[in-house]
Scaffold this motif. Structure first.
Motif, PDB file in Angstrom:
ATOM      1  N   ARG A 280      -0.967  -4.560   3.064  1.00  0.00           N
ATOM      2  CA  ARG A 280      -2.310  -5.025   3.391  1.00  0.00           C
ATOM      3  C   ARG A 280      -2.295  -6.553   3.312  1.00  0.00           C
ATOM      4  NH1 ARG A 280      -5.005  -2.412  -0.323  1.00  0.00           N
ATOM      5  NH2 ARG A 280      -5.364  -0.630   1.062  1.00  0.00           N
TER       6      ARG A 280
ATOM      7  N   ASP B 223       6.578  -0.334  11.057  1.00  0.00           N
ATOM      8  CA  ASP B 223       5.762   0.069  12.189  1.00  0.00           C
ATOM      9  C   ASP B 223       4.441  -0.681  12.106  1.00  0.00           C
ATOM     10  OD1 ASP B 223       3.771   1.659  13.744  1.00  0.00           O
ATOM     11  OD2 ASP B 223       5.503   2.965  14.060  1.00  0.00           O
TER      12      ASP B 223
ATOM     13  N   GLU C 221      -2.088  -3.394   7.628  1.00  0.00           N
ATOM     14  CA  GLU C 221      -3.549  -3.473   7.619  1.00  0.00           C
ATOM     15  C   GLU C 221      -3.948  -4.935   7.405  1.00  0.00           C
ATOM     16  OE1 GLU C 221      -7.059  -2.316   4.437  1.00  0.00           O
ATOM     17  OE2 GLU C 221      -5.287  -1.014   4.573  1.00  0.00           O
TER      18      GLU C 221
ATOM     19  N   GLU D  85       1.622   0.235  12.652  1.00  0.00           N
ATOM     20  CA  GLU D  85       0.597   1.093  12.046  1.00  0.00           C
ATOM     21  C   GLU D  85       0.576   0.960  10.527  1.00  0.00           C
ATOM     22  OE1 GLU D  85      -1.571   2.946  13.539  1.00  0.00           O
ATOM     23  OE2 GLU D  85      -0.877   3.026  15.618  1.00  0.00           O
ATOM     24  N   GLN D  86       1.661   0.454   9.952  1.00  0.00           N
ATOM     25  CA  GLN D  86       1.746   0.318   8.503  1.00  0.00           C
ATOM     26  C   GLN D  86       1.109  -0.972   7.991  1.00  0.00           C
ATOM     27  OE1 GLN D  86       6.244   1.109   8.751  1.00  0.00           O
ATOM     28  NE2 GLN D  86       5.716   1.931   6.744  1.00  0.00           N
TER      29      GLN D  86
ATOM     30  N   THR E 229       0.861  -1.175   0.000  1.00  0.00           N
ATOM     31  CA  THR E 229       0.000   0.000   0.000  1.00  0.00           C
ATOM     32  C   THR E 229       0.906   1.237   0.000  1.00  0.00           C
ATOM     33  OG1 THR E 229      -0.098   0.140   2.424  1.00  0.00           O
ATOM     34  CG2 THR E 229      -1.753  -1.237   1.321  1.00  0.00           C
ATOM     35  N   GLU E 230       0.304   2.396  -0.047  1.00  0.00           N
ATOM     36  CA  GLU E 230       1.103   3.624  -0.055  1.00  0.00           C
ATOM     37  C   GLU E 230       1.885   3.784   1.244  1.00  0.00           C
ATOM     38  OE1 GLU E 230      -1.257   6.997  -0.909  1.00  0.00           O
ATOM     39  OE2 GLU E 230      -1.752   6.380  -2.962  1.00  0.00           O
ATOM     40  N   THR E 231       1.348   3.238   2.314  1.00  0.00           N
ATOM     41  CA  THR E 231       1.993   3.436   3.620  1.00  0.00           C
ATOM     42  C   THR E 231       2.582   2.161   4.214  1.00  0.00           C
ATOM     43  OG1 THR E 231      -0.143   3.115   4.736  1.00  0.00           O
ATOM     44  CG2 THR E 231       0.502   5.372   4.179  1.00  0.00           C
ATOM     45  N   GLY E 232       2.360   1.006   3.593  1.00  0.00           N
ATOM     46  CA  GLY E 232       2.859  -0.235   4.174  1.00  0.00           C
ATOM     47  C   GLY E 232       2.380  -1.446   3.408  1.00  0.00           C
TER      48      GLY E 232
END
Length: 724
Positions: A356, A378, A383, A380-381, A351-354
């Motif tokens: 999925r 992290d 999903e 948080e990254q 994903t853009e941040t980590g």
């Protein structure tokens, strides 16, 4: 690229916690252009079309959680059942943790037990703000407002939930909302309430992890060491290069496997078959089943630990030696595979941040932090999108997130830009380990003066939880006894004097895991077949003798006696049909009490299982139809395994590979099953597993009644029993 792979760091990662949010996913895995949704609390939302959305914190693997938890919410809201939708919760430990585990996860038959009051209170709080919103909209006292079928009413005023939801979401809910008295229930306890997953599954609309496809995805299968604990030396992929769709092959940094990539599963599997590998087995499990069996039984001679608090093993041994008569039995229980219908699989995409993860995820509370550690991200990254799982029986809830970690490594080695779907084949599943452990039991019961004078019970097997991040769930501080090895024996509710339970931990590289009903799978068999032998030696009826041992008057004894009497009554105990023979067993597991009577016939030496009568006390019966289904399923699952299933090894390599030699119970072998549910006002307890433990010993006792053969080695075919 860096991947953390040490066992120590994996265990630390699994024990950590984290938060990530996935909003709006349906239980069939799809996302729709939804209407405006008012979030009343973490468990209940209502959209402006009046649909009640229930957030399900326990994943659905067929055990009925989506229906059960939705029932609690619909009950307290007086909602229209046909306008209730279910959605799997995001990975969020703080909001959606299992109250018994302290982490987000499903297992141990705890879904209803730990959520019963939580979901009712959440729905009652939602009801309170809906009523308050309507009262303010209509300028009438809240006491005048009633609810029926998702409609608020006061005199001639009416409003659908959707009309009041947005206003309600801005109001403060009461800290202690009033929940219904059981006399007011209209859905809880209602028979044949349609399941929330039935339509999706019967129409093929339900999304399982195996169904998930994302753009640009490649498939990965693994070549694992044929012996547990083996390490990769080298491999040659040249034979796979000509296979259409083959993408490549890379060794996992753990040295435990080779990831083989393909454009589809067929290409990946065909390429895997064409690759050769050399392994170092110096630290692997190299023993065969006969050696492992002998080793386990040798451990019974000198137990390492005493599992009964305050017991004096020496005194027990002396009391047995001084008895008028000694009942002795030694039992062998094999490794067992879980064999869910849907083999393990998951998808990891960037994903853009980590990343999925698409998975039938049983323990997000372990998977999320573990993957964060392995990928050096992290939490948080990460999903997690949970979808339906095609069965588990414990296999999807490993303490080290084994298959998700495999997928993460395969994803990382491919550069972290390409989505990867890891797929286990059926052969991988049967040969891949994480089995119900092999166990050996030795029981010596002293009889004196027509009663039990002492009970010397010894157990040997590899512990499941000891040494894992889940250790604190089953082992008090300072204890060396893994409760999952002895549960059902050291906590027996029979009035047995001078009882000692000696435990020895077996050592093997074969990975083990909880299996549907965990330790009760072998302890119930040992206890209930031995009790029958004692009853026979004392000249007493098996039911009457059990009731005698349960006559102390405690609540557990009363509830065990209650299901025992009910099963015996409904089965016509002592008066089977001509040519038939009966056996009985009763057991408590996961705070649920189950008694089962098995009725068999014998024709030309072959045993046919004709009928099983089951009585279950699981407290308040939220969904009677689900309870019956779980008892029936547990009975069928248990029968198939005690009759013929086992995992065996030859020089460390698993012999079985697929259903032809690890065969589930077939439909033509399934007996008639009657399930009788005890009416109760007690808090609800689990039903996914407790139907399994009694069926094996009840069958063994029926076989003895019919043939005079005692079953001491499982599966029963290994004790010389043949089945029609």
């Amino acid at each position: 690229m860096s991947i953390q792979t040490s066992r120590r760091t994996l265990l630390k990662g699994a024990a950590a916690s984290s938060i990530a949010l996935v909003i709006g996913m349906r239980a069939n895995g799809t996302f729709a252009a939804a209407p405006t949704v008012a979030h009343l609390n973490p468990f209940v939302s209502i959209s402006d079309d009046g649909v009640v959305h229930v957030i399900i914190k326990h994943f659905e693997m067929g055990q009925g959680t989506t229906t059960g938890l939705a029932t609690l919410v619909a009950e307290e809201l007086d909602a229209d059942w046909n306008r209730v939708a279910v959605h799997f919760a995001p990975a969020d430990k703080e909001k959606y943790k299992n109250l018994f585990f302290g982490a987000q996860g499903t297992g141990g038959s705890t879904a209803m037990a730990n959520s019963y009051m939580q979901y009712r209170q959440a729905a009652a709080a939602a009801r309170a703000v809906l009523v308050q919103a309507a009262a303010e909209m209509w300028n009438v006292p809240a006491s005048q407002i009633t609810i029926s079928g998702s409609v608020l009413k006061a005199g001639d005023k009416r409003a659908d939930f959707g009309e009041a939801a947005v206003k309600a979401s801005g109001l403060t809910a009461p800290e202690n909302p009033v929940i219904k008295d059981p006399s007011e229930f209209r859905l809880i306890g209602l028979d044949r309430l349609p399941r929330k997953d039935s339509h999706l599954k019967t129409t093929g609309l339900a999304t399982f992890a195996m169904d998930v496809k994302v753009p640009g995805m490649v498939y990965a299968v693994l070549i694992r060491s044929p012996r547990f604990g083996g390490k990769l030396v080298s491999f040659d992929a040249s034979g796979a290069e000509s296979i259409p769709g083959f993408v490549g092959a890379k060794a996992l940094p753990t040295g435990a496997a080779i990831a083989v990539y393909g454009k589809n599963t067929w290409a990946a599997i065909q390429a895997r078959d064409a690759i050769t590998a050399d392994w170092d087995f110096s630290a692997a499990e190299n023993r065969s089943t006969d050696e492992l069996t002998a080793y386990h039984h040798s451990l019974l001679d000198t137990p390492q630990f005493e599992a009964v608090e305050g017991a004096d093993r020496s005194a027990t041994e002396a009391a047995v030696a001084a008895a008028d008569q000694v009942i002795e039995t030694e039992l062998t229980f094999p490794f067992l595979a879980h064999a869910p219908m849907e083999p393990l699989n998951c998808v990891i995409e960037p994903t853009e941040t980590g990343i999925r993860v698409h998975d039938g995820c049983q323990f997000p509370g372990a998977v999320k932090p573990t993957l964060a550690h392995v990928l050096e991200m992290d939490p948080e990254q990460i999903e997690i999108r949970t979808v339906y799982a095609g069965g588990s029986f414990g296999r999807r809830a490993t303490t080290n997130a084994d298959y998700q970690v495999e997928a993460a490594m395969a994803f990382a080695m491919l550069g972290r830009k390409t989505p990867v779907k890891l797929v286990w084949t059926r052969e991988d599943d049967i040969k891949g380990g994480y089995y119900r452990p092999m166990f050996a039991h030795r029981v010596r019961v002293g009889l004196k003066g027509g009663k039990i004078s002492a009970w010397d019970h010894r157990v040997a097997g590899k512990p499941i939880i000891k040494g894992t991040p889940f250790e604190s769930l089953a082992m008090p501080p300072g204890s060396q006894v893994d409760a999952t090895s002895v549960e059902g024996v050291n906590d027996s509710h029979y009035a047995i004097p001078a009882m000692s339970v000696g435990l020895s931990d077996a050592e093997t590289q074969v990975p083990v895991l909880w299996w549907r009903s965990v330790g009760h799978t072998h302890t119930a068999f040992a206890m209930e077949t031995t009790i029958d032998q004692v009853a026979e030696a004392l000249g007493k009826d098996p039911v009457a003798y059990r009731l005698e041992l349960l006559s102390d008057g405690g609540k557990d004894q009363e509830r065990l006696a209650g299901v025992l009497k009910l099963a015996a009554e409904k089965a016509g105990w002592g008066n089977p049909s001509p040519g038939r023979h009966q056996g009985i067993a009763v057991h408590k597991s996961f705070n649920t009490y189950v008694a089962e009577v098995v009725e068999v016939s014998v024709n030309e030496g072959a045993v046919k299982i004709e009928k099983v009568v089951c009585a279950v006390d699981c407290g308040t019966a939220v969904n009677p139809d689900v309870i019956r289904a779980q008892m029936e399923g547990g009975i069928g699952y248990g029968l198939g395994h005690v009759i013929r299933n086992r995992i065996t090894l030859t020089e460390g390599e698993v012999d079985q590979f697929n259903f032809p030699d690890y065969e589930p119970l077939r439909i033509n072998e399934m007996p008639v099953v009657e399930v009788h549910i005890v009416a109760s006002a007690e808090a609800p307890t689990g039903v996914g597993e407790p139907g399994v433990p009694p069926v094996g010993p009840a069958l063994a006792n029926a076989i003895y009644a019919a043939t005079g053969t005692r079953v001491s080695r499982l599966p029963m075919t290994e004790s010389g029993v043949s089945f029609a």
